[in-house]
Design an enzyme around this catalytic site. Sequence first.
Site, PDB file in Angstrom:
ATOM      1  N   TRP A 354      78.954 -42.685  16.380  1.00 55.70           N
ATOM      2  CA  TRP A 354      79.584 -42.128  17.583  1.00 55.70           C
ATOM      3  C   TRP A 354      78.634 -41.171  18.306  1.00 55.70           C
ATOM      4  O   TRP A 354      78.872 -40.795  19.440  1.00 55.70           O
ATOM      5  CB  TRP A 354      80.873 -41.377  17.209  1.00 55.70           C
ATOM      6  CG  TRP A 354      80.623 -40.077  16.455  1.00 55.70           C
ATOM      7  CD1 TRP A 354      79.805 -39.894  15.376  1.00 55.70           C
ATOM      8  CD2 TRP A 354      81.172 -38.791  16.740  1.00 55.70           C
ATOM      9  NE1 TRP A 354      79.827 -38.576  14.961  1.00 55.70           N
ATOM     10  CE2 TRP A 354      80.663 -37.871  15.772  1.00 55.70           C
ATOM     11  CE3 TRP A 354      82.053 -38.314  17.701  1.00 55.70           C
ATOM     12  CZ2 TRP A 354      81.007 -36.520  15.758  1.00 55.70           C
ATOM     13  CZ3 TRP A 354      82.396 -36.961  17.676  1.00 55.70           C
ATOM     14  CH2 TRP A 354      81.864 -36.085  16.717  1.00 55.70           C
ATOM     15  N   ASP A 355      77.561 -40.800  17.626  1.00 55.73           N
ATOM     16  CA  ASP A 355      76.575 -39.892  18.201  1.00 55.73           C
ATOM     17  C   ASP A 355      76.185 -40.350  19.615  1.00 55.73           C
ATOM     18  O   ASP A 355      76.030 -39.548  20.534  1.00 55.73           O
ATOM     19  CB  ASP A 355      75.289 -39.850  17.347  1.00 55.73           C
ATOM     20  CG  ASP A 355      75.538 -39.492  15.881  1.00 55.73           C
ATOM     21  OD1 ASP A 355      76.633 -39.792  15.386  1.00 55.73           O
ATOM     22  OD2 ASP A 355      74.639 -38.927  15.241  1.00 55.73           O
ATOM     23  N   GLU A 481      83.640 -33.825   8.750  1.00 54.94           N
ATOM     24  CA  GLU A 481      83.597 -34.612   7.519  1.00 54.94           C
ATOM     25  C   GLU A 481      83.874 -33.789   6.262  1.00 54.94           C
ATOM     26  O   GLU A 481      83.777 -34.292   5.157  1.00 54.94           O
ATOM     27  CB  GLU A 481      82.246 -35.331   7.412  1.00 54.94           C
ATOM     28  CG  GLU A 481      82.084 -36.357   8.519  1.00 54.94           C
ATOM     29  CD  GLU A 481      80.829 -37.219   8.393  1.00 54.94           C
ATOM     30  OE1 GLU A 481      79.971 -36.904   7.544  1.00 54.94           O
ATOM     31  OE2 GLU A 481      80.725 -38.198   9.149  1.00 54.94           O
ATOM     32  N   LYS A 593      82.492 -28.883   8.405  1.00 59.08           N
ATOM     33  CA  LYS A 593      81.069 -29.229   8.467  1.00 59.08           C
ATOM     34  C   LYS A 593      80.566 -29.101   9.903  1.00 59.08           C
ATOM     35  O   LYS A 593      79.417 -28.780  10.151  1.00 59.08           O
ATOM     36  CB  LYS A 593      80.925 -30.677   7.982  1.00 59.08           C
ATOM     37  CG  LYS A 593      79.515 -31.218   7.965  1.00 59.08           C
ATOM     38  CD  LYS A 593      79.543 -32.698   7.534  1.00 59.08           C
ATOM     39  CE  LYS A 593      78.142 -33.286   7.460  1.00 59.08           C
ATOM     40  NZ  LYS A 593      78.164 -34.743   7.264  1.00 59.08           N
ATOM     41  N   GLN A 594      81.477 -29.383  10.848  1.00 62.58           N
ATOM     42  CA  GLN A 594      81.051 -29.466  12.250  1.00 62.58           C
ATOM     43  C   GLN A 594      82.239 -29.264  13.177  1.00 62.58           C
ATOM     44  O   GLN A 594      83.384 -29.306  12.738  1.00 62.58           O
ATOM     45  CB  GLN A 594      80.423 -30.826  12.485  1.00 62.58           C
ATOM     46  CG  GLN A 594      81.386 -31.991  12.285  1.00 62.58           C
ATOM     47  CD  GLN A 594      80.663 -33.286  11.956  1.00 62.58           C
ATOM     48  OE1 GLN A 594      80.600 -33.689  10.804  1.00 62.58           O
ATOM     49  NE2 GLN A 594      80.154 -33.942  12.967  1.00 62.58           N
TER      50      GLN A 594
HETATM   51  C1  BGC Z   1      77.771 -36.180  10.792  1.00 61.56           C
HETATM   52  C2  BGC Z   1      78.352 -37.291  11.639  1.00 61.56           C
HETATM   53  C3  BGC Z   1      77.222 -38.038  12.324  1.00 61.56           C
HETATM   54  C4  BGC Z   1      76.216 -38.528  11.319  1.00 61.56           C
HETATM   55  C5  BGC Z   1      75.011 -39.197  11.958  1.00 61.56           C
HETATM   56  C6  BGC Z   1      76.750 -36.774   9.833  1.00 61.56           C
HETATM   57  O1  BGC Z   1      76.161 -35.756   9.090  1.00 61.56           O
HETATM   58  O2  BGC Z   1      78.770 -35.516  10.082  1.00 61.56           O
HETATM   59  O3  BGC Z   1      79.235 -36.743  12.594  1.00 61.56           O
HETATM   60  O4  BGC Z   1      77.736 -39.096  13.058  1.00 61.56           O
HETATM   61  O5  BGC Z   1      75.740 -37.432  10.573  1.00 61.56           O
HETATM   62  O6  BGC Z   1      74.345 -38.328  12.790  1.00 61.56           O
END
Ligand code: BGC
Length: 762
Positions: A354-355, A481, A593-594
């Site tokens: 999704w980035d 996550e 985490k984010q």
């Molecule tokens: C993040 C995800 C991201 C992925 C790839 C993961 O560490 O939690 O949101 O899509 O990295 O960049």
Amino acid sequence: MSWKVQSNATDIDTLLLEESLFFNGNGYIGIRGNLEEGLPNDAKTIRGSYINGFHDIVDIPYGEKLYAFPENQQKLLNIMDAQGIEIWIGEDNQREKLSLHSGEVLDYTRILHLDKGMTERILHWKSTKGYELKVNFKRLVSFHTRELFHQFITLTPVSMNIPIQIISSVNGEVRNFADKDDPRVSSDDENRLTITNLSWTHEGSLVEVQTKASKLRAAALSTVTVSSNSVSYRYEMNKLSVQTIMDMILSEEITLDKRTFIADSTRYENLQESLFSIKNRTALFSFSELMNLQQDYLTTFWGKTDVTIDGDDKIQEAIRFNLYHLLQSAGQDGKTSIAAKGLSGEGYEGHYFWDTEIYLLPMFTMTNPDLARKLLQYRYSILDSARERAIEMGHKKGALYPWRTITGTECSSYYPAGTAQYHISADIAYSYVQYYLATNDKSFLKEFGTEVLLETARLWIEVGHFYNGEFRIDTVTGPDEYTAIVNNNYYTNVMAKYNLHWACKIARLVQNEDPMHWKALKSKLSLEEFELEEFQSAADAMYLPTDRTLNINPQDDTFLQKEIWDFEGTPAEHYPLLLHYHPLTIYRYQVCKQADTVLAHFLVEDEQPEDIMKDSYNYYETITTHDSSLSSCVFSMMGARVGYVDKAYDYFLETARLDLDNIQGNTKDGLHMANMGGTWMAIVAGFAGLRLKEDGLYFRPQLPKQWKGYTFHIQYQDQLLQVSNHSDGFKVKLLSGGQVNLHIWDKRYIISAENPLVITNR
Ligand code: BGC
């Protein structure tokens, strides 16, 4: 302001980082910044060359494999290595290899030229026997000829008459990098390429390979030309590599022009023939002509994309660096996207997440809509796989996009933080809508976007349900996550609402403007009229969790009931938590985490009043670790939005130089593309406060006190705007096009070429 990123480092650790930082790419091929001459044998290096999307299929081993777990996954492969050019100095039996780690390095600089689109190494070297020379290595991966990796070396003798042997190689024996202890990197380094042809003809050195399982083919054709007349050429081959060996006496400056043409079977049927003809076409151009073409391409790109920061050179360097690498990594053929590490490394196995839609497309959509279209087309190209996955996952219809993929099938083996992130389907829908709002490109919307919007909207009807008059979505994972498998993740629900709402809206638009097309589409999708009504009522009734006591949007139904993570008791070396705690430990606590809810407030800001956004920001800030590089930029943008400009600035610093300063410690595995896009967003959507809405552009401009000002460009519905903010005010100038509707701090303005806008800063 500088267009160069420079380094003088020769130590092995920094060189490993620079393999990512100085990579060359053009969206099709990517070559890590390895050294032509190589490193000492025991030095850690990730020597890599990649074709966007070129992969093998590998089995996913499971202890307990349950229904609809993916059986295999794609893996981006390291392809043949054509970087090798060794320079041996001295008489036959006493030759010494030119190297940064032997002899004497008298001077050394490495430069990435952001305006020219090439990298350069300038070396002044003395062998232990006392031969002294200067060597300039230039390389580019061409935007003009997508298949071309070009190296151009100038050798200038300082001592008289230096005996030299140059060995240029193409090596078919390559493997991927593996690290069993890091889930962000592959754990398997099995050689997955079979060499099918290795030859030398008058056309050049040719190495062809085929992958073991996917049976994709790739070929590299390499030619070398030396400017000296007195050079003798010889060719050597073994089972794994082809070498061109050139002997000469260096008594005056000479140049070596090595061109490697790389192609794969997803683009070309007959690889050899195609490469021969591309090579012959390109032979009409000298290195400097190809350099000029490269520079022309970059000039056009920067004319639309450049961001300048007055008063901070380090940030200026970083923002251009980030934009440049995004361009180098973006697939431009409608069949590929941007991998999490772009084309700079193998981290996350070259998968697309999704980035692209949430962190990278905003920049491309608002500056280079042509490139944005290609990235969106890629998602359309895998729509059938998303439909199949929806069925496999027990839905009757709709499209469920894979969490991570190259060809369209799910590659995540860990469903709680993979497939369960259903929000990716809404994110993709969102990016189509944003593209439409930015460009008003109805024909693209009709051809590609409508179908994606309708099929993803169907997914929400399938996965959600009405309960007490509200539409609810259970058992999904949001972007954060560190919290998995929850009911009513605020982010997912609000994005699904947007998806459902816009699916109806666009459907009605197409229906009105092109009834024939609408009829054909309805029949293709077997879409019933009642489905649109269902979409709208689900959107209208979407449950968006709100906690009245804290005045925030809880991340999900049970998030606030959990204990808060013991941050004080967590030693600094236990971050990122994912490398030190079992997922279940992490899932039991309030710890992010984010950005999750905070990101939702950015993407769909009109769903919540100011105070809820602000209180939510305050709340989540204290429990977010930013263990993902996708987080700080969101806290920067939203910091600016809720009135914390200083905080926004601090978070911005964490994102801007994240790779240049190796802040997350894993830049060697590749650059963090999403974060790079996030830097652009932190300026444009953060400090300038840009939002794209149905009735025009919205700004809430602010200027961090550390800067004298900033300037950027955006394209809005075929009009090019220059936006700047300095102490004398916020200015919007129309560089091309008729007139534009703007809202600044919610007040409406109309600007035209004759009437630029200047507003005194608050
Ligand atoms: C993040 C995800 C991201 C992925 C790839 C993961 O560490 O939690 O949101 O899509 O990295 O960049």
